[in-house]
Design an enzyme around this catalytic site. Sequence first.
Site, PDB file in Angstrom:
ATOM      1  N   ASN A 167       0.860  -1.184   0.000  1.00 48.01           N
ATOM      2  CA  ASN A 167       0.000   0.000   0.000  1.00 48.01           C
ATOM      3  C   ASN A 167       0.896   1.233   0.000  1.00 48.01           C
ATOM      4  OD1 ASN A 167      -2.295  -1.686   0.302  1.00 48.01           O
ATOM      5  ND2 ASN A 167      -1.975  -1.737   2.503  1.00 48.01           N
ATOM      6  N   HIS A 206       6.404  -1.371   3.463  1.00 48.82           N
ATOM      7  CA  HIS A 206       6.259  -2.781   3.802  1.00 48.82           C
ATOM      8  C   HIS A 206       5.373  -3.489   2.785  1.00 48.82           C
ATOM      9  CE1 HIS A 206       2.988  -0.659   5.882  1.00 48.82           C
ATOM     10  NE2 HIS A 206       2.290  -1.778   5.844  1.00 48.82           N
ATOM     11  N   HIS A 256       2.945  -6.819   2.260  1.00 53.62           N
ATOM     12  CA  HIS A 256       2.158  -7.840   2.945  1.00 53.62           C
ATOM     13  C   HIS A 256       2.276  -9.126   2.139  1.00 53.62           C
ATOM     14  CE1 HIS A 256      -0.215  -4.972   5.476  1.00 53.62           C
ATOM     15  NE2 HIS A 256       0.116  -4.153   4.494  1.00 53.62           N
TER      16      HIS A 256
END
Length: 112
Positions: free
Chosen positions: A85, A98, A100
């Site tokens: 995101n 980051h 996921h």
Amino acid sequence: MRDCVFCRIARGEAPASIVYQDERVVAFRDLNPKAPVHVLVIPREHYTSIMELPEEGRLLECLLLAIKEVARATGVQGGFRSVVNCGARGGQTVGHLHFHVLGGRFMRWPPG
């Protein structure tokens, strides 16, 4: 960044269930999982989002190879989803880049 929780995890100053780590990347289980397997893969160096990644170097390659290792380590290499995101409107809630890694169940589309 001293107060970034993901930086603190990367430095070993905050607890996390580490799945994979090397000199550039750390991967740990999400505290609020959205799937049976939900691991976050981060660079050790602080970048707020994917928009800050350097154009030169191998960091993105290192992150993607770490995702592959996380999939193997968690047994989801046969099918998983990887999501990044970017910014608040993109759903990013922690200001540290980051990825996921989600797996362990059938992933439907659309994801949002």
